[in-house]
Design a protein around this motif. Structure first.
Motif, mmCIF file in Angstrom:
data_model
loop_
_atom_site.group_PDB
_atom_site.id
_atom_site.type_symbol
_atom_site.label_atom_id
_atom_site.label_comp_id
_atom_site.label_asym_id
_atom_site.label_seq_id
_atom_site.Cartn_x
_atom_site.Cartn_y
_atom_site.Cartn_z
ATOM 1 N N ALA A 196 -3.960 -4.729 -4.343
ATOM 2 C CA ALA A 196 -4.387 -5.203 -3.024
ATOM 3 C C ALA A 196 -4.740 -4.005 -2.154
ATOM 4 O O ALA A 196 -3.911 -3.121 -1.967
ATOM 5 C CB ALA A 196 -3.277 -6.008 -2.368
ATOM 6 N N ASP A 197 -5.975 -3.993 -1.654
ATOM 7 C CA ASP A 197 -6.384 -2.889 -0.791
ATOM 8 C C ASP A 197 -5.603 -2.958 0.516
ATOM 9 O O ASP A 197 -5.404 -4.028 1.077
ATOM 10 C CB ASP A 197 -7.885 -2.959 -0.512
ATOM 11 C CG ASP A 197 -8.457 -1.613 -0.111
ATOM 12 O OD1 ASP A 197 -7.678 -0.687 0.184
ATOM 13 O OD2 ASP A 197 -9.689 -1.483 -0.091
ATOM 14 N N SER A 198 -5.121 -1.809 0.946
ATOM 15 C CA SER A 198 -4.315 -1.727 2.158
ATOM 16 C C SER A 198 -4.606 -0.414 2.857
ATOM 17 O O SER A 198 -4.610 0.645 2.219
ATOM 18 C CB SER A 198 -2.832 -1.796 1.789
ATOM 19 O OG SER A 198 -2.029 -1.291 2.825
ATOM 20 N N VAL A 199 -4.847 -0.500 4.152
ATOM 21 C CA VAL A 199 -5.107 0.707 4.939
ATOM 22 C C VAL A 199 -3.928 1.665 4.843
ATOM 23 O O VAL A 199 -4.106 2.871 4.614
ATOM 24 C CB VAL A 199 -5.413 0.333 6.404
ATOM 25 C CG1 VAL A 199 -5.344 1.540 7.316
ATOM 26 C CG2 VAL A 199 -6.774 -0.330 6.502
ATOM 27 N N GLN A 200 -2.719 1.156 5.005
ATOM 28 C CA GLN A 200 -1.547 2.035 4.998
ATOM 29 C C GLN A 200 -1.326 2.688 3.636
ATOM 30 O O GLN A 200 -0.961 3.862 3.564
ATOM 31 C CB GLN A 200 -0.300 1.267 5.444
ATOM 32 C CG GLN A 200 -0.319 0.935 6.927
ATOM 33 C CD GLN A 200 -0.524 2.161 7.802
ATOM 34 O OE1 GLN A 200 0.015 3.233 7.551
ATOM 35 N NE2 GLN A 200 -1.335 2.017 8.831
#
Length: 82
Positions: free
Chosen positions: A17-21
């Protein structure tokens, strides 16, 4: 591609899952282990999605300086000052 276990775990997390953090954490880790050339594109993906993300801008400025791109580093520093 880094064989660092932390980098590998962060990349695995991003593939789920792509996540900024998580992407920022990956960029910072790559900087910590002396791979600014790999860190910069990760941080720039965050900036493309969130242009005002200070954490990504700061890390990207450091990465750009580390790869010898003073103009790009200055652009990120100017964005931080805005």
């Amino acid at each position: 591609m880094s064989s660092d276990p932390v980098v590998m775990a962060l990349r695995a997390a991003l593939s789920a899952a792509d996540s900024v953090q998580i992407r920022i954490a990956l960029g910072r880790r790559l900087l910590e282990i002396g791979q600014p050339g790999e860190a910069l594109p990760e941080l720039e993906r965050v900036i493309a999605a969130e242009p005002a993300n200070r954490e990504a801008l700061e890390a990207a400025a450091r990465a750009a300086l580390a790869v010898g791109d003073a103009a790009r580093a200055q652009a990120y520093q100017l964005a931080l000052a805005a």
